[in-house]
Design an enzyme around this catalytic site. Structure first.
Site, short mmCIF file in Angstrom:
data_model
loop_
_atom_site.label_atom_id
_atom_site.label_comp_id
_atom_site.label_asym_id
_atom_site.label_seq_id
_atom_site.Cartn_x
_atom_site.Cartn_y
_atom_site.Cartn_z
N ALA A 14 0.77 -0.78 0.01
CA ALA A 14 0.34 0.16 -0.07
C ALA A 14 0.71 1.16 0.09
O ALA A 14 0.40 2.17 -0.19
CB ALA A 14 -1.25 0.14 1.54
N HIS A 235 -2.20 -13.30 -2.60
CA HIS A 235 -2.23 -12.21 -1.43
C HIS A 235 -0.80 -12.13 -0.70
O HIS A 235 -0.42 -13.15 -0.05
CB HIS A 235 -3.56 -12.35 -1.01
N ASP A 236 -0.72 -10.66 -0.40
CA ASP A 236 0.28 -11.01 0.22
C ASP A 236 0.30 -11.60 1.81
O ASP A 236 1.93 -11.69 2.30
CB ASP A 236 1.33 -9.10 0.13
#
Length: 499
Positions: A14, A235-236
Site C-alpha cells: 500500500a 495475496h501478500d
C-alpha cells in the site's frame, strides 16, 4: 553459491512496490533488492484510484535489472480486495479504485438487504469490512464501467496478465473478495443474488501454478528471455504467512505493516456464530491451509500521523518515533485501532485526541505520547484478537510470530509480548518476499510442501525473541480498558465532528 536457482519476486504494498532477486541453493535463500518505488494513490473527480500503469512500468524497470542473471520465474503478490476490470478484448476499463475510496459508504447495509448477513458469512466466511470487493462492486451498480467489463482480476492477477497474457485469478487473493465460497470456487448463487454480473468471475488457480512464459513485449522490455510467470500465494499476507518460521500449528501470527493481520492457521475454514460475532475472516493459504484472522488497522495510524506531522514541518524517522514512544509514560490513553473513523486518510493525531476526549480519557499531548498510545493500543488489540482466535478455532497459540516490516519495530514487539503474556518471535521482516520466492521454488520442483518452505526460512533468517517479563498489573488494567473500547458504535463518538 553453486547451482543456485534465481527467482524474481514483485511485492506491491500500500505504500511502496519492490522487486527482489531471490537466490535459493536448496537449503537457504537470500534476497537482493533490485528496485523500490512509491505507491501513491491518485484522487481525481470520480474518486481515489491506484495508478497501476505507473506501477507496472516501475515493475518492468525492476525486472530489467535482473536481465542476464539466469532468472527462472517471476511471481507477483499484492494487497487484497482491490481489483481491475477488463473488457472483452482484455483492455483495462479504468484505473482500479482504492479500497479507501468513500464510495462504499452504506454498501454493507445494502448487501445485507439483498442477502442476510448471517448467510453471507456462512457462504464465504469473510469478515464484514467496508473495503471488501463485494461492496466496491455494489457501489458500481448501474455504472457504464461495469456494463463494459467482461472480467475481474485482482491486482496481482492483473500484473500477471500483463506479464504473460493469462487472465486467471489466484485462490488466496480471490478469497479476500467476500464473493468466494469457503469450500472453494466463486459463490455464484451469492453473486447472482447480489445482482452482480457472473461473467466477471473466471477461472481460479492454486498458488504454485505455472502460468507460462513472458509476453514478447515484456521479454524485449526487460531482457529476461525465457523466464516464466508463476501464480504464487498472490495475496501478500498469504505469502507472508507461508514464510512464518513456525514448527507445527500451535502459534499465532501477526503480519505487521500498514495493516496488521492477526490470527491462527487452521486446516479448513472455521465458520460459526462466534466467528461471525467477532467478525473473523477465513482466507486461503498456501498448501490448502486456512488463515483465520482479523484485520487490525496496524501501522496505518502511525503512518498517517507521520504524514500530518511532516506537512506541519516536523519530520520524524520511524526510529526516532520509537525512541520518543519508549520515553513516554506507560499505560496512558488508549484507542481501538479498528474504530471506523481511523480508516480514511486525514488528521490522525486530531482523531486520536478526539477519540480519547469522547471516551473520557486524557488525550496524548506530545508526539511520544501519541506514538505510545498507538503502540500500546495495537499490542493490546493483538491480545484481544489472539485470545478470541484461540476460542473460535481451538488452536492454542503458545508463541506469536511477528513478520513483515513491523518485526523491525523492537518496541512494538516487546509491548506485544508483555500485553499478550507469551513469547514473540520477530522476523523475517521480508516474509512476503520470502514466501513469494519459495512458492516459486516449489513450483520449480525444488521444495515440497509448507513444512519444507518453513524449514528453509528458519535456516535462512534467525528470529529475534521477546520474552514477557513478570506480570505487570498495569497491563491487565490497560487490557480491561481496551476491551471496553472495542466495538464502540460510531454514533457514540462522532458527535462534535470526530471524523
Amino acid at each position: 553459491m553453486s547451482g543456485e536457482a534465481r527467482f524474481l519476486a514483485v511485492d506491491l504494498g500500500a505504500e511502496s512496490g519492490r522487486v527482489f532477486l531471490g537466490r535459493f541453493d536448496g537449503g537457504r535463500v537470500s534476497l537482493e533488492e533490485l528496485h523500490r518505488f512509491p505507491n501513491v494513490p491518485v484522487r481525481v473527480a470520480d474518486g481515489l484510484h491506484w495508478d497501476v500503469l505507473r506501477l507496472f512500468g516501475e515493475t518492468e524497470r525492476g525486472l530489467g535489472r535482473a536481465a542476464g542473471r539466469g532468472v527462472r520465474s517471476v511471481g507477483v503478490d499484492a494487497w487484497g480486495v482491490d481489483f481491475a476490470l477488463l473488457d472483452r478484448e482484455g483492455a483495462l476499463v479504468s484505473n482500479p479504485y482504492h479500497y479507501r475510496d468513500a464510495r462504499t459508504a452504506g454498501m454493507m447495509e445494502e448487501a445485507g438487504r439483498r442477502v442476510p448477513r448471517e448467510e453471507i458469512y456462512r457462504i464465504t466466511g469473510i469478515q464484514f469490512i467496508p473495503l471488501n470487493t463485494l461492496y466496491q462492486l455494489l457501489a458500481m451498480e448501474g455504472s457504464p464501467l461495469l456494463e463494459a467489463s467482461d472480467r475481474l482480476l485482482m491486482i496481482p492477477d492483473l500484473f500477471a496478465y500483463w506479464l504473460c497474457g493469462e487472465r486467471l485469478c489466484e485462490h488466496t487473493a480471490a478469497t479476500t473478495t467476500q464473493l468466494y465460497a469457503a469450500g472453494g470456487g466463486w459463490a455464484r448463487a451469492l453473486i447472482r443474488r447480489m445482482g452482480l454480473p457472473e461473467r466477471l468471475f473466471g477461472e481460479v488457480v492454486r498458488p504454485g501454478t505455472r502460468l507460462g512464459g513472458l509476453l514478447p513485449g515484456v521479454r524485449e522490455d526487460t531482457g529476461l528471455g525465457e523466464a516464466e510467470v508463476v501464480a504464487v500465494a498472490t495475496h501478500d499476507t498469504a505469502s507472508a504467512v507461508a514464510a512464518v518460521p513456525a514448527r507445527g500449528r500451535d502459534f499465532a501470527y501477526i503480519s505487521s505493516g500498514t495493516w496488521s493481520l492477526v490470527g491462527v492457521e487452521t486446516e479448513r475454514p472455521v465458520i460459526s456464530e462466534e466467528g461471525l460475532r467477532y467478525n473473523f475472516t477465513n482466507e486461503g493459504g498456501f498448501g490448502g491451509t486456512n488463515r483465520l484472522l482479523k484485520n487490525v488497522m496496524g501501522l496505518w495510524l502511525l503512518q498517517e500521523c507521520r504524514r500530518v506531522w511532516a506537512r506541519e514541518g516536523r519530520e520524524y524517522g520511524y526510529g526516532e518515533l520509537a525512541r520518543l514512544a519508549a520515553e513516554a509514560p506507560p499505560f496512558g490513553p488508549l484507542v481501538d485501532p479498528d474504530w471506523e473513523g481511523f480508516l480514511p486518510p486525514g488528521d490522525m493525531p486530531g482523531r486520536i485526541r478526539r477519540f480519547c476526549e469522547r471516551t473520557g480519557q486524557r488525550p496524548p499531548e506530545s508526539v511520544g505520547e501519541v506514538v505510545r498510545c498507538i503502540f500500546e493500543s495495537l499490542a493490546l488489540k493483538y491480545r484481544w484478537v489472539i485470545e478470541r482466535a484461540e476460542r473460535v478455532s481451538g488452536v492454542r497459540a503458545g508463541v506469536v510470530h511477528v513478520v513483515g516490516g513491523g518485526a523491525r519495530n523492537g518496541l512494538l514487539c516487546r509491548l506485544t509480548a508483555e500485553a499478550a503474556r507469551r513469547p514473540v518471535l520477530a522476523g523475517p521482516d521480508e516474509a512476503t518476499v520470502l514466501g513469494n520466492v519459495l512458492v516459486q521454488a516449489h513450483a520449480a520442483g525444488m521444495l515440497g510442501g509448507l513444512g519444507e518452505i518453513r524449514e528453509v526460512v528458519r535456516a535462512s533468517v534467525p528470529a529475534e525473541v521477546y520474552e514477557p517479563e513478570e506480570a505487570d498489573e498495569g497491563w491487565e488494567e490497560a487490557y480491561g480498558r481496551l476491551c471496553g473500547l472495542v466495538g464502540l458504535p460510531s454514533g457514540e463518538l462522532a458527535e462534535g465532528g470526530l471524523v
